[in-house]
Design an enzyme around this catalytic site. Structure first.
Site, PDB file in Angstrom:
ATOM      1  N   CYS A  49      76.029  18.756  42.083  1.00 16.13           N
ATOM      2  CA  CYS A  49      75.350  19.285  40.903  1.00 16.13           C
ATOM      3  C   CYS A  49      75.324  18.240  39.789  1.00 16.13           C
ATOM      4  CB  CYS A  49      76.071  20.547  40.427  1.00 16.13           C
ATOM      5  SG  CYS A  49      75.353  21.262  38.934  1.00 16.13           S
ATOM      6  N   CYS A  52      77.721  19.495  36.748  1.00 19.66           N
ATOM      7  CA  CYS A  52      79.186  19.558  36.766  1.00 19.66           C
ATOM      8  C   CYS A  52      79.845  18.764  37.883  1.00 19.66           C
ATOM      9  CB  CYS A  52      79.638  21.009  36.847  1.00 19.66           C
ATOM     10  SG  CYS A  52      79.245  21.792  38.427  1.00 19.66           S
ATOM     11  N   CYS A  97      74.365  26.929  40.697  1.00 21.28           N
ATOM     12  CA  CYS A  97      75.674  26.339  40.951  1.00 21.28           C
ATOM     13  C   CYS A  97      76.739  27.357  40.558  1.00 21.28           C
ATOM     14  CB  CYS A  97      75.834  25.063  40.132  1.00 21.28           C
ATOM     15  SG  CYS A  97      77.486  24.333  40.205  1.00 21.28           S
ATOM     16  N   CYS A 100      78.876  25.898  37.310  1.00 24.45           N
ATOM     17  CA  CYS A 100      78.331  25.782  35.951  1.00 24.45           C
ATOM     18  C   CYS A 100      77.127  26.680  35.705  1.00 24.45           C
ATOM     19  CB  CYS A 100      77.969  24.335  35.634  1.00 24.45           C
ATOM     20  SG  CYS A 100      76.513  23.689  36.493  1.00 24.45           S
ATOM     21  N   CYS A 122      65.447  25.977  48.721  1.00 28.14           N
ATOM     22  CA  CYS A 122      64.441  25.085  48.155  1.00 28.14           C
ATOM     23  C   CYS A 122      65.004  24.609  46.815  1.00 28.14           C
ATOM     24  CB  CYS A 122      63.139  25.864  47.989  1.00 28.14           C
ATOM     25  SG  CYS A 122      61.759  24.881  47.436  1.00 28.14           S
TER      26      CYS A 122
END
Length: 137
Positions: A49, A52, A97, A100, A122
């Site tokens: 991510c 984070c 995510c 975060c 996706c």
């Protein structure tokens, strides 16, 4: 990598992310199809991510879907949360995510891909890529 939740103010997110990353991760934007850095990228490693640093997907989970965005058939266990998304006059499943709450994209099921899950995550390319996998080091 810590699994602690990451909670920042909007000002802190804007300082941490590029304007494009902020638009996608915090405002649920999207990149145009076939323009993302990782759409046609198929090397070993871990996708993390941008907000984070949480490990989200492995290269083994990525597949060629032809949809114009990086596609994964599954995520790292516990790394992604799913929510119903009724925006734009349709019902989809948003993926974020788990650490975060950054918007990643959408998951679609039952499209007939020959993957272990018949699901397609996706995902916008505003993920960072690390290689080799931290687990292999």
């Amino acid at each position: 990598m810590s699994s602690d939740k990451v909670v920042l103010s909007e000002k802190e997110w804007k300082a941490k992310l590029t304007p494009f990353q902020y638009k996608v991760l915090r405002e649920k934007g999207t990149e145009r199809a076939f323009t993302g850095e990782y759409d046609k990228f198929f090397e070993d490693g871990i996708y993390v991510c941008a907000g984070c640093g949480a490990e989200l997907y492995t290269a083994e989970q990525k597949f060629k879907s032809g949809c114009g965005w990086p596609a994964f058939y599954d995520n790292v266990k516990g790394a992604v949360k799913q929510y119903e998304d009724t925006s734009h006059g349709m019902t989809r499943t948003e993926i974020v995510c788990a650490r975060c709450e950054g918007h990643l994209g959408h998951v679609f099921k039952g499209e007939g891909y020959k993957t272990p899950t018949n699901s397609r995550h996706c995902v916008n390319s505003c993920l960072l890529y690390t290689s080799p996998s931290p687990r292999d080091s």
